[in-house]
Scaffold this motif. Structure first.
Motif, PDB file in Angstrom:
ATOM      1  N   GLN A  20       0.808  -1.220   0.000  1.00  0.00           N
ATOM      2  CA  GLN A  20       0.000   0.000   0.000  1.00  0.00           C
ATOM      3  C   GLN A  20       0.838   1.266   0.000  1.00  0.00           C
ATOM      4  O   GLN A  20       0.291   2.370  -0.001  1.00  0.00           O
ATOM      5  CB  GLN A  20      -0.914   0.020   1.229  1.00  0.00           C
ATOM      6  N   THR A  21       2.143   1.133  -0.019  1.00  0.00           N
ATOM      7  CA  THR A  21       3.011   2.316   0.086  1.00  0.00           C
ATOM      8  C   THR A  21       2.962   3.190  -1.161  1.00  0.00           C
ATOM      9  O   THR A  21       3.190   4.392  -1.086  1.00  0.00           O
ATOM     10  CB  THR A  21       4.461   1.888   0.349  1.00  0.00           C
ATOM     11  N   SER A  22       2.684   2.590  -2.316  1.00  0.00           N
ATOM     12  CA  SER A  22       2.641   3.351  -3.565  1.00  0.00           C
ATOM     13  C   SER A  22       1.948   2.531  -4.637  1.00  0.00           C
ATOM     14  O   SER A  22       1.852   1.297  -4.527  1.00  0.00           O
ATOM     15  CB  SER A  22       4.057   3.704  -4.034  1.00  0.00           C
ATOM     16  N   PRO A  23       1.459   3.183  -5.700  1.00  0.00           N
ATOM     17  CA  PRO A  23       0.873   2.435  -6.817  1.00  0.00           C
ATOM     18  C   PRO A  23       1.857   1.429  -7.409  1.00  0.00           C
ATOM     19  O   PRO A  23       1.464   0.323  -7.791  1.00  0.00           O
ATOM     20  CB  PRO A  23       0.508   3.526  -7.823  1.00  0.00           C
ATOM     21  N   GLU A  24       3.130   1.812  -7.466  1.00  0.00           N
ATOM     22  CA  GLU A  24       4.142   0.924  -8.037  1.00  0.00           C
ATOM     23  C   GLU A  24       4.319  -0.340  -7.188  1.00  0.00           C
ATOM     24  O   GLU A  24       4.477  -1.446  -7.718  1.00  0.00           O
ATOM     25  CB  GLU A  24       5.473   1.655  -8.164  1.00  0.00           C
ATOM     26  N   ALA A  25       4.268  -0.166  -5.872  1.00  0.00           N
ATOM     27  CA  ALA A  25       4.434  -1.310  -4.986  1.00  0.00           C
ATOM     28  C   ALA A  25       3.255  -2.268  -5.119  1.00  0.00           C
ATOM     29  O   ALA A  25       3.427  -3.495  -5.135  1.00  0.00           O
ATOM     30  CB  ALA A  25       4.573  -0.841  -3.535  1.00  0.00           C
ATOM     31  N   LEU A  26       2.050  -1.720  -5.211  1.00  0.00           N
ATOM     32  CA  LEU A  26       0.885  -2.577  -5.352  1.00  0.00           C
ATOM     33  C   LEU A  26       0.897  -3.281  -6.703  1.00  0.00           C
ATOM     34  O   LEU A  26       0.568  -4.467  -6.802  1.00  0.00           O
ATOM     35  CB  LEU A  26      -0.400  -1.767  -5.178  1.00  0.00           C
TER      36      LEU A  26
END
Length: 327
Positions: A58-64
Motif C-alpha cells: 500500500q506504500t505506492s501504486p508501483e508497490a501494489l
C-alpha cells in the motif's frame, strides 16, 4: 440417502476453460491496473481494494502493481487479489473486450437441471462479484450479427420469473457420453485481439482452422445466466477449497445435509475435501486441464462432460427410494 438436491460447481477447468482465465482475464487485469492505480488511488471507490493488500503493497501504486504481478504470476488464490481482479474485469466485460466461453455442454445441462427442479450453486476461488460477471456475460455457441446481449431477466428462451418446478427427492446417475469440446476458439482470439492488442488488431480474426471472420461476424451474442445459480460461494464466505470444513459450511448455508450435495471440480484435492465432508464429488476432466495420475483416475469418478451426469427423481411414488448412484 435422500439424493442430490444441490449441484455445487467449480468454474475454472470445470465449466470454463482454464485458458480463458489465464490467457484473457489475467492479462486484461494486469494491463488495466496501472491506469486504475494512477487515477483512483485515493478515491473512496478504490480504497477497500487497496487497503485489503498487505501494508508493504500500500506504500505506492508501483508497490501494489509489483505485488499484483507477482501474485498473478504464481497464481496465488488469495481473497484480496481475487476481489481486485473482479473489479478490474468488470470494465472488460462491459466494453465487450471479452465474453465467457463455457464448455458447450454446460449451459444446456445447467438449464435442464434447473428446469427439473435441482438447485445450483457456485464455489470458486474467484470472488462472488467476479463469478457473477462471468455468468452474466456468457458467449453463446453461435456467431450472430446485429444482436444485443439480453438484459438481466430478458434472456432469450428463458423467463426468470417463471415458477420453478417443485423440489423432489433426487439422485444422480453417471452416463457415458462423447467428449464435449469447449467453444473457445473465437472467444479467446477475439478477447486477445481486443483486450491486449486493440491498437494493433487486424480487421479480421482467424480461427484455428485458418478461416477468417468478417467484421460483422465478430459481433457475438452473449447471455446472462446468473438466474440459474441460487447461491454463490468463494474463499471469503465459505473458506479454503481444500478444507473439508468449507464444504460442511456450504451445506449448512444451503440448509441441506452434505450427502444432498454433488460437487463437481477439476481439482483432486478439492474433490477429496468434499468427499471427506460427506458430499458426493466427481472429477471433471477437460482439455487443457492438468493430467490425472493413474491412481487418481482409478479411485475417483471422472467425467468429461456434465451431460454424462443424469440427475433423476427418487421413485417415491413407487414406494422404493432410489439411491444416488455413480453406475
Amino acid at each position: 440417502m435422500e439424493g442430490v438436491k444441490y449441484v455445487l460447481l467449480d468454474i475454472e477447468g470445470t465449466i470454463c476453460p482454464i485458458s480463458f482465465v489465464k490467457d484473457t482475464l489475467f492479462p486484461y487485469a494486469l494491463k488495466a491496473l496501472p491506469d486504475v492505480l494512477n487515477s483512483k488511488w485515493d478515491e473512496e471507490e478504490f480504497k477497500p481494494y487497496r487497503d485489503a493488500f498487505p501494508d508493504s503493497a500500500q506504500t505506492s501504486p508501483e508497490a501494489l502493481q509489483a505485488h499484483v504481478e507477482d501474485l498473478t504470476k504464481r497464481d496465488v488464490k488469495v481473497a484480496y487479489l481475487k476481489n481486485l481482479q473482479g473489479y478490474l474485469w468488470e470494465s472488460g466485460y462491459k466494453n465487450g473486450a471479452y465474453t465467457t466461453p463455457l464448455f458447450t455442454d454446460v449451459a444446456p445441462t445447467l438449464k435442464q437441471w434447473k428446469e427439473e427442479g435441482f438447485s445450483l450453486a457456485i464455489y470458486s476461488s474467484g470472488s462472488v462479484f467476479a463469478q457473477k460477471l462471468l455468468f452474466g456475460h456468457v458467449k453463446t455457441p453461435e456467431i450472430a450479427t446485429g444482436l444485443k446481449r439480453p438484459r438481466p431477466g430478458e434472456v432469450k428462451g428463458e423467463n426468470r420469473d417463471a415458477t420453478e418446478p417443485p423440489s423432489k427427492k433426487r439422485g444422480a446417475v453417471a452416463e457415458d457420453q462423447p467428449d464435449q469440446r469447449p467453444f473457445t476458439d473465437v472467444a479467446n482470439l477475439a478477447a486477445k485481439s481486443k483486450a491486449l492488442n486493440a491498437e494493433d488488431a487486424s480487421p479480421d480474426i482467424a480461427t484455428e482452422s485458418g478461416e477468417e471472420l468478417s467484421t460483422d461476424e465478430k459481433d457475438t451474442v452473449t447471455e446472462d445466466l446468473q438466474y440459474l445459480i441460487s447461491e454463490w460461494f468463494d474463499t471469503t464466505n465459505a473458506g479454503p477449497k481444500m478444507n473439508a470444513s468449507s464444504y460442511e459450511h456450504i451445506a449448512n448455508k444451503l440448509e441441506v445435509h452434505t450427502s444432498n450435495v454433488l460437487f463437481l471440480s477439476d481439482n483432486v484435492k478439492e474433490v477429496d475435501a468434499a468427499v471427506a465432508a460427506g458430499m458426493c464429488s466427481f472429477m471433471v476432466e477437460r482439455p487443457g486441464n492438468a493430467p490425472l495420475s493413474e491412481d487418481d483416475r482409478a479411485r475417483l469418478r471422472v467425467m468429461r462432460s456434465l451431460s454424462e451426469i443424469r440427475l433423476v427423481a427418487n421413485a417415491l411414488e413407487a414406494g422404493a427410494e432410489e439411491q444416488f448412484s455413480e453406475d
